[in-house]
Write a protein that holds these residues in place. Structure first.
Motif, PDB file in Angstrom:
ATOM      1  N   MET A  14      46.197 -13.851  86.642  1.00 24.71           N
ATOM      2  CA  MET A  14      46.986 -15.055  86.381  1.00 24.71           C
ATOM      3  C   MET A  14      47.647 -14.988  85.002  1.00 24.71           C
ATOM      4  O   MET A  14      48.825 -15.344  84.833  1.00 24.71           O
ATOM      5  CB  MET A  14      46.071 -16.271  86.467  1.00 24.71           C
ATOM      6  N   LYS A  15      46.921 -14.483  84.014  1.00 21.10           N
ATOM      7  CA  LYS A  15      47.477 -14.362  82.667  1.00 21.10           C
ATOM      8  C   LYS A  15      48.652 -13.393  82.646  1.00 21.10           C
ATOM      9  O   LYS A  15      49.704 -13.653  82.033  1.00 21.10           O
ATOM     10  CB  LYS A  15      46.377 -13.899  81.708  1.00 21.10           C
ATOM     11  N   LYS A  16      48.528 -12.271  83.346  1.00 23.20           N
ATOM     12  CA  LYS A  16      49.594 -11.275  83.397  1.00 23.20           C
ATOM     13  C   LYS A  16      50.817 -11.812  84.140  1.00 23.20           C
ATOM     14  O   LYS A  16      51.969 -11.551  83.764  1.00 23.20           O
ATOM     15  CB  LYS A  16      49.081 -10.009  84.074  1.00 23.20           C
ATOM     16  N   VAL A  17      50.593 -12.574  85.212  1.00 29.25           N
ATOM     17  CA  VAL A  17      51.712 -13.140  85.974  1.00 29.25           C
ATOM     18  C   VAL A  17      52.514 -14.098  85.104  1.00 29.25           C
ATOM     19  O   VAL A  17      53.755 -14.083  85.112  1.00 29.25           O
ATOM     20  CB  VAL A  17      51.190 -13.853  87.235  1.00 29.25           C
ATOM     21  N   LEU A  18      51.837 -14.935  84.329  1.00 28.17           N
ATOM     22  CA  LEU A  18      52.535 -15.874  83.459  1.00 28.17           C
ATOM     23  C   LEU A  18      53.330 -15.154  82.382  1.00 28.17           C
ATOM     24  O   LEU A  18      54.410 -15.610  81.982  1.00 28.17           O
ATOM     25  CB  LEU A  18      51.526 -16.834  82.819  1.00 28.17           C
ATOM     26  N   GLU A  19      52.822 -14.036  81.887  1.00 26.20           N
ATOM     27  CA  GLU A  19      53.551 -13.281  80.858  1.00 26.20           C
ATOM     28  C   GLU A  19      54.762 -12.562  81.447  1.00 26.20           C
ATOM     29  O   GLU A  19      55.851 -12.564  80.857  1.00 26.20           O
ATOM     30  CB  GLU A  19      52.604 -12.264  80.212  1.00 26.20           C
ATOM     31  N   MET A  20      54.584 -11.954  82.624  1.00 30.90           N
ATOM     32  CA  MET A  20      55.641 -11.116  83.196  1.00 30.90           C
ATOM     33  C   MET A  20      56.744 -11.948  83.854  1.00 30.90           C
ATOM     34  O   MET A  20      57.917 -11.558  83.818  1.00 30.90           O
ATOM     35  CB  MET A  20      55.025 -10.159  84.225  1.00 30.90           C
ATOM     36  N   ARG A  21      56.383 -13.080  84.492  1.00 28.74           N
ATOM     37  CA  ARG A  21      57.367 -13.821  85.273  1.00 28.74           C
ATOM     38  C   ARG A  21      57.660 -15.191  84.674  1.00 28.74           C
ATOM     39  O   ARG A  21      58.020 -16.138  85.384  1.00 28.74           O
ATOM     40  CB  ARG A  21      56.855 -13.990  86.702  1.00 28.74           C
ATOM     41  N   ALA A  22      57.556 -15.317  83.351  1.00 28.52           N
ATOM     42  CA  ALA A  22      57.777 -16.606  82.692  1.00 28.52           C
ATOM     43  C   ALA A  22      59.188 -17.126  82.912  1.00 28.52           C
ATOM     44  O   ALA A  22      59.401 -18.320  83.181  1.00 28.52           O
ATOM     45  CB  ALA A  22      57.474 -16.489  81.191  1.00 28.52           C
ATOM     46  N   GLU A  23      60.208 -16.259  82.816  1.00 25.23           N
ATOM     47  CA  GLU A  23      61.597 -16.684  82.975  1.00 25.23           C
ATOM     48  C   GLU A  23      61.866 -17.176  84.387  1.00 25.23           C
ATOM     49  O   GLU A  23      62.556 -18.185  84.598  1.00 25.23           O
ATOM     50  CB  GLU A  23      62.537 -15.522  82.626  1.00 25.23           C
ATOM     51  N   ASP A  24      61.345 -16.464  85.389  1.00 27.73           N
ATOM     52  CA  ASP A  24      61.546 -16.876  86.775  1.00 27.73           C
ATOM     53  C   ASP A  24      60.876 -18.220  87.051  1.00 27.73           C
ATOM     54  O   ASP A  24      61.401 -19.043  87.822  1.00 27.73           O
ATOM     55  CB  ASP A  24      60.998 -15.816  87.724  1.00 27.73           C
ATOM     56  N   ILE A  25      59.699 -18.438  86.457  1.00 28.07           N
ATOM     57  CA  ILE A  25      58.978 -19.689  86.672  1.00 28.07           C
ATOM     58  C   ILE A  25      59.740 -20.862  86.063  1.00 28.07           C
ATOM     59  O   ILE A  25      59.843 -21.946  86.649  1.00 28.07           O
ATOM     60  CB  ILE A  25      57.547 -19.591  86.099  1.00 28.07           C
ATOM     61  N   LYS A  26      60.322 -20.663  84.839  1.00 27.41           N
ATOM     62  CA  LYS A  26      61.082 -21.739  84.187  1.00 27.41           C
ATOM     63  C   LYS A  26      62.310 -22.129  84.992  1.00 27.41           C
ATOM     64  O   LYS A  26      62.743 -23.281  84.985  1.00 27.41           O
ATOM     65  CB  LYS A  26      61.483 -21.314  82.783  1.00 27.41           C
ATOM     66  N   ALA A  27      62.901 -21.168  85.711  1.00 27.21           N
ATOM     67  CA  ALA A  27      64.153 -21.413  86.429  1.00 27.21           C
ATOM     68  C   ALA A  27      63.940 -22.037  87.806  1.00 27.21           C
ATOM     69  O   ALA A  27      64.919 -22.392  88.476  1.00 27.21           O
ATOM     70  CB  ALA A  27      64.937 -20.097  86.572  1.00 27.21           C
ATOM     71  N   SER A  28      62.684 -22.189  88.264  1.00 24.42           N
ATOM     72  CA  SER A  28      62.429 -22.694  89.616  1.00 24.42           C
ATOM     73  C   SER A  28      61.493 -23.894  89.546  1.00 24.42           C
ATOM     74  O   SER A  28      60.393 -23.818  88.976  1.00 24.42           O
ATOM     75  CB  SER A  28      61.811 -21.590  90.481  1.00 24.42           C
ATOM     76  N   ASP A  29      61.923 -25.022  90.158  1.00 21.89           N
ATOM     77  CA  ASP A  29      61.079 -26.216  90.190  1.00 21.89           C
ATOM     78  C   ASP A  29      59.844 -26.013  91.071  1.00 21.89           C
ATOM     79  O   ASP A  29      58.762 -26.546  90.795  1.00 21.89           O
ATOM     80  CB  ASP A  29      61.886 -27.409  90.705  1.00 21.89           C
ATOM     81  N   ILE A  30      60.005 -25.249  92.148  1.00 22.25           N
ATOM     82  CA  ILE A  30      58.871 -25.006  93.045  1.00 22.25           C
ATOM     83  C   ILE A  30      57.780 -24.222  92.331  1.00 22.25           C
ATOM     84  O   ILE A  30      56.585 -24.537  92.431  1.00 22.25           O
ATOM     85  CB  ILE A  30      59.349 -24.258  94.309  1.00 22.25           C
ATOM     86  N   LEU A  31      58.186 -23.192  91.586  1.00 27.41           N
ATOM     87  CA  LEU A  31      57.203 -22.383  90.851  1.00 27.41           C
ATOM     88  C   LEU A  31      56.550 -23.204  89.744  1.00 27.41           C
ATOM     89  O   LEU A  31      55.355 -23.049  89.458  1.00 27.41           O
ATOM     90  CB  LEU A  31      57.860 -21.130  90.279  1.00 27.41           C
ATOM     91  N   LYS A  32      57.337 -24.128  89.129  1.00 25.52           N
ATOM     92  CA  LYS A  32      56.757 -24.983  88.094  1.00 25.52           C
ATOM     93  C   LYS A  32      55.666 -25.880  88.686  1.00 25.52           C
ATOM     94  O   LYS A  32      54.623 -26.120  88.060  1.00 25.52           O
ATOM     95  CB  LYS A  32      57.846 -25.848  87.461  1.00 25.52           C
ATOM     96  N   SER A  33      55.909 -26.377  89.905  1.00 25.34           N
ATOM     97  CA  SER A  33      54.891 -27.230  90.536  1.00 25.34           C
ATOM     98  C   SER A  33      53.610 -26.447  90.816  1.00 25.34           C
ATOM     99  O   SER A  33      52.494 -26.968  90.677  1.00 25.34           O
ATOM    100  CB  SER A  33      55.440 -27.822  91.835  1.00 25.34           C
ATOM    101  N   HIS A  34      53.748 -25.166  91.194  1.00 24.19           N
ATOM    102  CA  HIS A  34      52.562 -24.322  91.383  1.00 24.19           C
ATOM    103  C   HIS A  34      51.789 -24.169  90.074  1.00 24.19           C
ATOM    104  O   HIS A  34      50.546 -24.216  90.066  1.00 24.19           O
ATOM    105  CB  HIS A  34      52.974 -22.946  91.909  1.00 24.19           C
ATOM    106  N   ILE A  35      52.518 -23.997  88.969  1.00 27.12           N
ATOM    107  CA  ILE A  35      51.866 -23.828  87.665  1.00 27.12           C
ATOM    108  C   ILE A  35      51.144 -25.119  87.272  1.00 27.12           C
ATOM    109  O   ILE A  35      50.030 -25.089  86.727  1.00 27.12           O
ATOM    110  CB  ILE A  35      52.898 -23.423  86.596  1.00 27.12           C
ATOM    111  N   ARG A  36      51.771 -26.297  87.547  1.00 24.78           N
ATOM    112  CA  ARG A  36      51.107 -27.564  87.223  1.00 24.78           C
ATOM    113  C   ARG A  36      49.812 -27.725  88.034  1.00 24.78           C
ATOM    114  O   ARG A  36      48.776 -28.157  87.504  1.00 24.78           O
ATOM    115  CB  ARG A  36      52.063 -28.729  87.502  1.00 24.78           C
ATOM    116  N   ASN A  37      49.885 -27.371  89.297  1.00 23.10           N
ATOM    117  CA  ASN A  37      48.678 -27.448  90.125  1.00 23.10           C
ATOM    118  C   ASN A  37      47.599 -26.491  89.619  1.00 23.10           C
ATOM    119  O   ASN A  37      46.401 -26.803  89.615  1.00 23.10           O
ATOM    120  CB  ASN A  37      49.009 -27.112  91.579  1.00 23.10           C
ATOM    121  N   LEU A  38      48.050 -25.306  89.199  1.00 21.09           N
ATOM    122  CA  LEU A  38      47.110 -24.315  88.671  1.00 21.09           C
ATOM    123  C   LEU A  38      46.454 -24.822  87.396  1.00 21.09           C
ATOM    124  O   LEU A  38      45.246 -24.680  87.193  1.00 21.09           O
ATOM    125  CB  LEU A  38      47.861 -23.001  88.418  1.00 21.09           C
ATOM    126  N   LYS A  39      47.246 -25.481  86.544  1.00 20.29           N
ATOM    127  CA  LYS A  39      46.710 -26.023  85.289  1.00 20.29           C
ATOM    128  C   LYS A  39      45.676 -27.105  85.573  1.00 20.29           C
ATOM    129  O   LYS A  39      44.621 -27.158  84.932  1.00 20.29           O
ATOM    130  CB  LYS A  39      47.862 -26.578  84.448  1.00 20.29           C
TER     131      LYS A  39
END
Length: 530
Positions: free
Chosen positions: A475-500
């Motif tokens: 999970m730590k590596k995914v957040l580091e490698m795909r940070a830009e893609d996550i910021k650009a997508s609302d769906i991915l942001k919702s996954h991160i909020r649920n994960l948090k």
């Protein structure tokens, strides 16, 4: 991340990826002794109103047994386990009973301090022995004596009675607390032991003039039950969660302490293991029951527990018939669990040898090459120990993700297994990709939809203990490698909020558990000192 690890890989081989094995419950092998004790078919006798304080067997066939409950004493048949008769001539709770060696009389005590002797056939009270000033919890006929009984009660006094005259022959002083149990020697009518809540067991000899105990041992806990072993030189005591074996001939030396129960041991008795005839019939065992609901069978020769059985209630008393065919257990809720062992009918299913004479075995039909069965012979034969058995290798069934891994299509294998519903397979594929050094490369090549599958999986399973070691690092590596893609997508942001939220909830749970541990730990230390 975890790519620094180098687990064994199945690179280039057609072995399926296997999830980590879960811990399984340990299964004990069924020993001959376990089969023997399990062969007692248990029958429940309910509705006896209150706790079964005592169970005693008659020494004479058909071996009636008496169950003390409430203000009654109920007699049962040990063969049919049906009710034989009820004795209700008591004004208080019946605490103990004992048959005379000839089975004709039955002595019983109650909490009013009265001891009564009954005729078993007519249920008529013949003698009333009153001298105890407090409740009586123990009364017994010596095995080799028909004229006397021994009793002990909450007044701390042990009394030796002459039944015919209803008089006390001896008052034995020495216990400093309630006398709750006792047993008479199987080899000497003048000797018996008593156990008390003062933690001691005393050995008495009525021939001693000063009426003092001839030996004393300290169990370390309030004594709930005590008994002689068949030789008369050993005694077993029950108190706390332990059963202890003492060498009386050797001066009261402690031989062994059996502590397999989790709660207070309430009663012990002798049982026989083996067939009805032969050497096995003389193998004695100690049966113990406790408030934890377990019955334990203890081999005091080899000093080990050989069988254990669970019952759905705290157990208060246990007894075993002299013929070794019936086991009876009394509970705290007024039920009796009586087990009857079936006799092995050697003659059943066999031809009467004496009436028909010798029975010849039918001759087997000779196979010839003209018969079809001749070419099928030996196909169902089992191999002997000397034969070399050639086993055909079983064909492996590969899953879709295993086939993709075999073709080195790593990303597709990861996406395929993420689309399934088995988290164990997902973790197994991830570990295989770590071994091949391809997991991070697969993560970097995932599109947004596939990345959403991965984040959803991490949100659901990263806090599970058996997966967290790998998934938290991933999970730590995914957040580091795909940070830009996550910021650009609302769906991915919702996954991160649920994960948090999942991680924060797990942290709160762990903090609460630590607070509870901080409260309980001092209490456990205090309890351990006591």
């Amino acid at each position: 991340m975890a790519e620094e690890l180098q687990p064994k890989t199945t690179l280039g081989k057609s072995f399926p990826v296997k999830p980590k094995l879960k811990p399984k419950a340990r299964t004990l092998s069924q020993t001959p002794e376990s089969k023997y004790w399990s062969s007692f078919k248990t029958q429940q006798i309910p509705n006896l109103i209150s706790s079964i304080n005592s169970i005693s067997f008659s020494q004479i066939p058909p071996h009636l047994f008496a169950a003390a409950h409430s203000a009654s004493l109920t007699l049962f048949s040990s063969q049919t386990l049906s009710q034989h008769s009820v004795i209700s001539s008591f004004k208080d709770v019946v605490s103990c009973s004992s048959f005379r060696s000839d089975g004709a009389l039955l002595a019983a005590s109650d909490l009013s301090g009265l001891i009564q002797v009954f005729d078993v056939k007519t249920r008529t009270p013949l003698r009333r022995l009153r001298s105890h000033s407090r409740p009586v919890h123990f009364v017994q006929y010596p095995l080799l004596d028909k004229l006397h009984v021994v009793s002990g009660g909450d007044d701390g006094i042990v009394k030796y009675w002459d039944v015919s005259s209803e008089n006390v022959v001896l008052d034995l002083f020495g216990h400093k607390d309630y006398v709750r149990c006792g047993d008479c020697s199987p080899v000497n009518a003048e000797m018996f032991v008593t156990g008390s809540y003062d933690h001691t067991v005393k050995l008495w000899d009525v021939r001693v003039e000063n009426s003092k105990s001839v030996m004393e041992v300290n169990h370390g806990k309030p004594i709930e039950d005590v008994m002689f072993l068949p030789s008369g030189g050993l005694a077993a005591t029950a108190g706390g969660n332990s059963v202890k074996i003492w060498d009386l001939i050797g001066g009261g030396k402690l031989l062994y302490s059996m502590e397999s129960h989790n709660k207070t041991v309430t009663s012990v008795c002798l049982g026989r293991f083996g067939n009805e005839s032969g050497e096995e019939a003389m193998q004695y065992r100690i049966l113990s029951v406790a408030l934890d609901g377990y019955m334990k069978v203890f081999d005091y020769v080899n000093m080990k527990v050989t069988h254990s059985m669970r019952f759905p209630a705290p157990l208060m008393s246990v007894a075993f018939s002299p013929d070794g065919m019936t086991r009876v257990i009394g509970t705290s809720n007024g039920s009796i669990f009586a087990g009857r062992k079936k006799r092995e009918n050697v003659e059943s299913g066999l031809v009467n040898f004496w009436s028909l004479g010798r029975v010849e075995e039918p001759q087997k039909r000779l196979l010839r090459p003209t018969y079809f069965r001749y070419f099928q012979r030996g196909q169902s034969e089992k191999p002997s120990e000397s034969d070399f058995l050639v086993v055909r290798p079983k064909k492996l069934k590969l899953g879709e993700h295993d086939k993709l891994l075999k073709k080195f299509r790593h990303k597709e294998a990861l996406v395929c297994v993420l689309s399934g519903k088995n988290p164990e397979n997902v973790v197994a594929v991830m570990e295989e990709l770590v071994a091949r050094r391809k997991l991070l490369k697969c993560v970097s090549n995932l599109d947004n939809e596939e990345l959403g599958l991965l984040l959803s999986f991490l949100q659901k399973h990263s806090t599970i203990p058996r997966y967290s070691g790998l998934l938290m690092g991933l999970m730590k590596k995914v957040l580091e490698m795909r940070a830009e893609d996550i910021k650009a997508s609302d769906i991915l942001k919702s996954h991160i909020r649920n994960l948090k939220r999942s991680v924060e909830e797990e942290i709160r749970i762990q903090q609460s558990l630590q607070e509870i541990q901080g409260i309980i730990s001092p209490l456990l230390r205090i309890a351990g000192r006591k």
